[in-house]
Scaffold this active site. Structure first.
Site, PDB file in Angstrom:
ATOM      1  CB  CYS A   2      -0.875   0.038   1.234  1.00 38.53           C
ATOM      2  SG  CYS A   2      -1.932  -1.383   1.409  1.00 38.53           S
ATOM      3  NE  ARG A  27       4.662   1.921  -1.045  1.00 36.32           N
ATOM      4  CZ  ARG A  27       5.578   1.928  -0.084  1.00 36.32           C
ATOM      5  NH1 ARG A  27       6.718   2.561  -0.286  1.00 36.32           N
ATOM      6  NH2 ARG A  27       5.370   1.343   1.067  1.00 36.32           N
ATOM      7  CD1 TRP A  76       0.173  -5.612  -3.797  1.00 35.19           C
ATOM      8  CD2 TRP A  76       0.135  -6.555  -1.771  1.00 35.19           C
ATOM      9  NE1 TRP A  76       0.710  -6.875  -3.904  1.00 35.19           N
ATOM     10  CE2 TRP A  76       0.697  -7.474  -2.688  1.00 35.19           C
ATOM     11  CE3 TRP A  76       0.008  -6.935  -0.436  1.00 35.19           C
ATOM     12  CZ2 TRP A  76       1.146  -8.732  -2.304  1.00 35.19           C
ATOM     13  CZ3 TRP A  76       0.444  -8.206  -0.049  1.00 35.19           C
ATOM     14  CH2 TRP A  76       1.005  -9.088  -0.986  1.00 35.19           C
ATOM     15  CG  ASN A 102       1.795   0.467   4.089  1.00 30.95           C
ATOM     16  OD1 ASN A 102       1.546  -0.718   3.900  1.00 30.95           O
ATOM     17  ND2 ASN A 102       3.019   0.960   3.955  1.00 30.95           N
ATOM     18  N   GLY A 103      -0.136  -1.400   6.211  1.00 33.83           N
ATOM     19  CA  GLY A 103       0.292  -2.267   7.298  1.00 33.83           C
ATOM     20  C   GLY A 103      -0.735  -3.354   7.543  1.00 33.83           C
ATOM     21  CD  GLU A 485      18.418 -11.181  -8.938  1.00 32.43           C
ATOM     22  OE1 GLU A 485      17.896 -11.784  -7.996  1.00 32.43           O
ATOM     23  OE2 GLU A 485      17.976 -10.092  -9.366  1.00 32.43           O
ATOM     24  CE  LYS A 489      14.986  -9.434 -11.386  1.00 32.97           C
ATOM     25  NZ  LYS A 489      15.491  -9.332 -10.128  1.00 32.97           N
ATOM     26  CD  GLU A 492      11.283 -10.431  -9.966  1.00 32.46           C
ATOM     27  OE1 GLU A 492      10.723 -10.211  -8.889  1.00 32.46           O
ATOM     28  OE2 GLU A 492      12.448 -10.058 -10.193  1.00 32.46           O
ATOM     29  CG  HIS A 508      21.530 -35.494  -5.995  1.00 30.22           C
ATOM     30  ND1 HIS A 508      21.965 -36.790  -5.796  1.00 30.22           N
ATOM     31  CD2 HIS A 508      22.652 -34.747  -6.126  1.00 30.22           C
ATOM     32  CE1 HIS A 508      23.290 -36.825  -5.784  1.00 30.22           C
ATOM     33  NE2 HIS A 508      23.732 -35.584  -5.993  1.00 30.22           N
ATOM     34  CE  LYS A 607      11.991  -1.538  -6.817  1.00 30.51           C
ATOM     35  NZ  LYS A 607      12.827  -2.522  -7.537  1.00 30.51           N
TER      36      LYS A 607
HETATM   37  C1  G6P Z   1      10.338  -7.473  -3.358  1.00 33.70           C
HETATM   38  C2  G6P Z   1      10.875  -6.967  -4.681  1.00 33.70           C
HETATM   39  C3  G6P Z   1      12.241  -7.591  -4.969  1.00 33.70           C
HETATM   40  C4  G6P Z   1      13.190  -7.319  -3.818  1.00 33.70           C
HETATM   41  C5  G6P Z   1      12.605  -7.786  -2.479  1.00 33.70           C
HETATM   42  C6  G6P Z   1      13.417  -7.247  -1.316  1.00 33.70           C
HETATM   43  O1  G6P Z   1      10.012  -8.819  -3.461  1.00 33.70           O
HETATM   44  O2  G6P Z   1       9.988  -7.270  -5.725  1.00 33.70           O
HETATM   45  O3  G6P Z   1      12.774  -7.047  -6.157  1.00 33.70           O
HETATM   46  O4  G6P Z   1      14.396  -7.971  -4.057  1.00 33.70           O
HETATM   47  O5  G6P Z   1      11.277  -7.270  -2.299  1.00 33.70           O
HETATM   48  O6  G6P Z   1      13.296  -5.846  -1.293  1.00 33.70           O
HETATM   49  P1  G6P Z   1      14.353  -4.873  -0.689  1.00 33.70           P
HETATM   50  O7  G6P Z   1      13.765  -3.508  -0.866  1.00 33.70           O
HETATM   51  O8  G6P Z   1      14.501  -5.263   0.751  1.00 33.70           O
HETATM   52  O9  G6P Z   1      15.619  -5.054  -1.447  1.00 33.70           O
END
Ligand code: G6P
Length: 612
Positions: A2, A27, A76, A102-103, A485, A489, A492, A508, A607
Site C-alpha cells: 500500500c 510499490r 495491495w 499501510n500495514g 537471481e 528475474k 517474476e 538428485h 516493490k
Molecule cells: C520485493 C521486490 C524484490 C526485492 C525484495 C526485497 O520482493 O519485488 O525485487 O528484491 O522485495 O526488497 P528490498 O527492498 O529489501 O531489497
C-alpha cells in the site's frame, strides 16, 4: 504494498494526490482512492478497484473534487479482496474519521468484535475500517480530542501501520502516525505532505522529515508538528534528499526495467566512486573501520528476494578472499531462528528499499544480540538505514520497476568492496592484489556496458523460448547464486516457471523433469569449476535439453555443447557475477515483452514489501 499520500496547502489537493499515487504505483497495488475536503469542509471520498487510470477518469483527473486538503491511497490487498468497498480511504460509521492505512492490524478481529458490541457497524472486510472505527470510538471517549484518539488507537493495535487521517471537526489538518510501516513528511513551499516514500513527493519537495515508530505528525498549510505516544512534542530536523525528481521518469524508454538495466554502468560507477578514494577503499563512513574489521570473525548476511541473492554472492566472495565463516539467510527465516550470535560477529542486511518488513525485523533481532550491524541500502533515511549501526548506501537512484536490476548491481559493487577490504585489513591478500582488484573494479562499469550490447542477440533468443513453460538455471559456486537471481528475474515478470540449481544437485531429482526441448541456462564463469559444470550441462544436453550457455569463454568446449552461447567480457573471475547477470536480466525482460506482459508491475508483486 500500500502507498499513502496526504496534502494540505495552497494547491488543489486532488490532482496532486493523483500524481503522488501515480508515483506510488510501483510499490504494487490493486485499487486506489482519495478523500478531499472542500472549502465548506465537506469530505468527498472517491475510490475504486483496478488501475489508477480508473480513478483518474472517475474524477476527471481530480478536477471534479475541489479542496486543498486530502489523503490518498493505493491498496495491495491483505484483508479482503480487491474491490471498491475494500479500497481506502475508509470512513468510520459515524462519518467523523477518514483513514488511509499501510500495514496489517493483527488483532483486528478482536477489536472489531468489541466495536460491534458498542454499536459500530462495518461495510468492508478490511482491518483498516476497524482502525477508522477505533479512532472514532476513542475520539468520542476523549472529548473529541484527535491526538488522544490517535494515541489510544495506536496503543491498542497489534501489528504495523502508517496512517493518514482526517477528522471531520478539524478542517485543514492531516494527521499521521506510524509503527513499523514507512511514512515521511515533506515540507513544500506551498504546504506540507505525508507519503509512504520520498519518491512520491519528490516533485514537490526534497525537504523530508522521518517519522519514528509510535510517533504522530500533524500537517497544516503552514507547518508540521510531531508528538510522541505520550503526546509530548518531538523536535525534528529535515533531511535534504539527494535524488533528482527527473531520475524517476521513464524518458524515451518503453519500460522502467530496460531503462534501469541500461543505467547499471552508471550506478555501479557512482557507487564505487563513493567508497574508493585515492586508489583505496574507504568504508569508514559506515563505522566499518580497520580496527573494527580486525575484531570480526563471523558474518551473517540477510535479505529477501534479490537482496538475498546478492547476499549469496557476498558469501562466496568473502569466503573466497578471507576464509572467514559467512552464513546467509532469508530474513523472514532468520528473524524467528533461535540463534546465539557471538560478539565477534557482524550482521549485514541488504535491502533496496530499506523498508522490507522481514529484513527490518531480522536487523532488530540481530541488534538484540548486541552485534555490529551493517546495512547495504539504496533509499536514504529508510528504516533499515536509520536503525543499523552502520550504512553503506548504494547509489542506484530511484528504482521503479518491481523487478530489481540496477539496485542489485549496485549491491554487488558494495559487496566486492567489503570483501576486498576485509581481506586486505586481515592480511589475506597482498598490497599488489588489493591494487589489482581496485584497478579491475574501475573497469567494471565499462565491462557491464559491453554486456548490455548483447541485447539484440538476447531479443531473438527470448522470442525463441517465450513459449516455454519451464526453465532451469544451473551454475556452480558463485555462478549458482547468479543462476538464482537470473531465474527469479524470469519467473517474476514472465510467469514462466523457472528454478535455479547448484549444477551438481540437478541429478538428485530435478533432472527427471528434463525432456526434449527443456530450456536449461548454464552459467560458467569460474575457471576452477568450469569443467565440473560443463559435465552437468552435458548430462542435460544428452537428455534433450535446449542449452543456453552464459560464459566468459573460460572453457572452449562450452560453445560446442551449448545450443546458443552468450559471451560476456573477460574479467577477474571475482567480478564475473556482475557481468553474467546482465544477459539474464535482458533475457527475462525480452521474454516478458515477447509475451506482452506488464514488465514493470508484474501481477501480485510489490516493490516494497512492508508487511510480514
Ligand atoms: C520485493 C521486490 C524484490 C526485492 C525484495 C526485497 O520482493 O519485488 O525485487 O528484491 O522485495 O526488497 P528490498 O527492498 O529489501 O531489497
Amino acid at each position: 504494498m500500500c502507498g499513502i499520500i496526504g496534502y494540505v496547502g495552497d494547491r488543489q489537493a486532488a490532482p496532486l494526490l493523483l500524481e503522488g499515487l501515480d508515483k506510488l504505483q510501483y510499490r504494487g497495488y490493486d485499487s486506489a482512492g482519495i478523500a478531499v475536503r472542500d472549502d465548506q469542509k465537506q469530505i468527498s471520498v472517491v475510490k475504486t478497484s483496478g488501475k489508477l487510470e480508473v480513478l483518474v477518469a472517475k474524477t476527471d483527473s481530480g478536477r471534479t473534487i475541489r479542496g486543498r486538503c486530502g489523503i490518498g491511497h493505493t491498496r495491495w490487498a491483505t484483508h479482503g479482496e480487491p474491490s471498491g468497498v475494500n479500497s481506502h480511504p475508509h470512513v468510520s460509521c459515524d462519518g467523523k474519521v477518514v483513514v488511509v492505512h499501510n500495514g496489517i492490524i493483527e488483532n483486528y478481529a478482536e477489536q472489531k468484535e468489541k466495536l460491534k458490541q458498542r454499536g459500530f457497524t462495518f461495510v468492508s472486510a478490511t482491518d483498516t475500517e476497524v482502525a477508522a472505527n477505533m479512532l472514532a470510538y476513542y475520539y468520542r471517549k476523549n472529548g473529541n480530542d484527535p491526538q488522544k484518539a490517535i494515541a489510544a488507537t495506536m496503543l491498542r493495535i497489534k501489528g504495523s501501520f502508517a496512517f493518514g487521517i482526517m477528522f471531520e471537526d478539524y478542517p485543514d489538518i492531516v494527521f499521521a502516525a506510524r509503527n513499523d510501516s514507512p511514512l515521511v513528511v515533506g515540507d513544500a513551499n506551498d504546504g506540507y505532505l505525508i507519503a509512504s516514500d520520498t519518491h512520491a513527493i519528490l516533485a514537490y519537495t526534497k525537504k523530508i522529515y522521518y517519522l519514528n515508530n509510535m510517533e504522530l505528525a500533524m500537517i497544516t498549510r503552514d507547518g508540521v508538528s510531531f508528538l510522541n505516544i505520550d503526546l509530548e512534542p518531538v523536535s525534528k530536523v529535515p533531511s535534504e534528499i539527494a535524488w533528482d525528481s527527473n531520475s524517476s521518469d521513464k524518458g524515451e524508454y518503453d519500460h522502467y526495467m530496460i531503462k534501469e538495466i541500461e543505467e547499471q554502468p552508471k550506478v555501479v560507477q557512482q557507487t564505487l566512486e563513493r567508497y574508493i578514494q585515492n586508489g583505496k577503499i574507504d568504508l569508514g563512513i559506515s563505522q566499518l573501520n580497520d580496527s573494527h574489521i580486525k575484531g570480526i570473525n563471523r558474518i551473517y548476511i540477510l535479505g529477501c528476494g534479490s537482496a538475498y541473492h546478492a547476499a549469496q554472492i557476498a558469501k562466496y566472495q568473502i569466503e573466497n578472499l578471507t576464509s572467514m565463516s559467512v552464513e546467509t539467510e532469508i530474513a523472514s527465516e532468520f528473524r524467528y531462528r533461535n540463534i546465539r550470535l557471538e560478539p565477534s560477529s557482524m550482521v549485514i542486511v541488504i535491502s533496496q528499499s530499506g523498508e522490507t518488513a522481514d529484513t527490518l525485523a531480522a536487523l532488530r533481532r540481530a541488534k538484540e544480540s548486541g552485534v555490529f550491524s551493517l546495512a547495504i541500502v539504496n533509499v536514504q533515511g529508510s528504516a533499515i538505514a536509520r536503525e543499523a549501526d552502520g550504512v553503506l548506501y548504494t547509489c542506484a537512484g530511484p528504482e521503479i520497476s518491481v523487478a530489481t536490476t540496477k539496485a542489485y548491481s549496485a549491491q554487488l559493487a558494495v559487496i566486492y568492496l567489503i570483501a576486498i577490504q576485509l581481506a586486505y585489513v586481515k592480511n589475506m591478500i597482498s598490497e599488489q592484489k588489493y591494487k589489482s582488484y581496485i584497478g579491475e573494479l574501475s573497469e567494471l562499469p565499462e565491462r557491464i556496458r559491453e554486456c548490455i550490447k548483447c541485447s539484440e542477440k538476447i531479443k531473438d533468443l527470448a522470442v525463441a523460448i517465450s513459449g516455454s513453460h519451464h526453465a532451469f538455471y544451473i551454475g556452480r559456486g558463485v555462478d549458482c547464486a547468479v543462476a538464482m537471481e537470473g531465474s527469479l528475474k524470469l519467473k517474476e515478470i514472465s510467469y514462466i516457471h523457472s528454478e535455479a540449481y547448484a549444477a551438481g544437485e540437478l541429478k538428485h531429482g530435478t533432472i527427471s523433469l528434463i525432456e526434449n526441448g527443456s530450456v536449461v541456462i548454464g552459467i560458467i564463469t569460474q575457471r576452477r569449476l568450469a569443467e565440473k559444470t560443463l559435465s552437468n550441462i552435458q548430462e542435460v544436453k544428452s537428455r534433450g535439453a535446449y542449452v543456453i550457455g552464459i560464459s566468459n569463454n573460460c572453457l572452449e568446449q562450452m560453445s560446442e555443447v551449448a545450443d546458443v552461447m552468450v559471451s560476456i567480457p573477460s574479467t577477474d573471475d571475482f567480478f564475473a557475477p556482475s557481468l553474467a547477470i546482465i544477459p539474464l536480466q535482458l533475457l527475462a525482460y525480452y521474454v516478458c515483452v515477447a509475451k506482452g506482459m506488464d514488465v514493470d508491475k508484474p501481477r501480485n508483486l510489490a516493490k516494497s514489501v512492508t508487511v510480514e
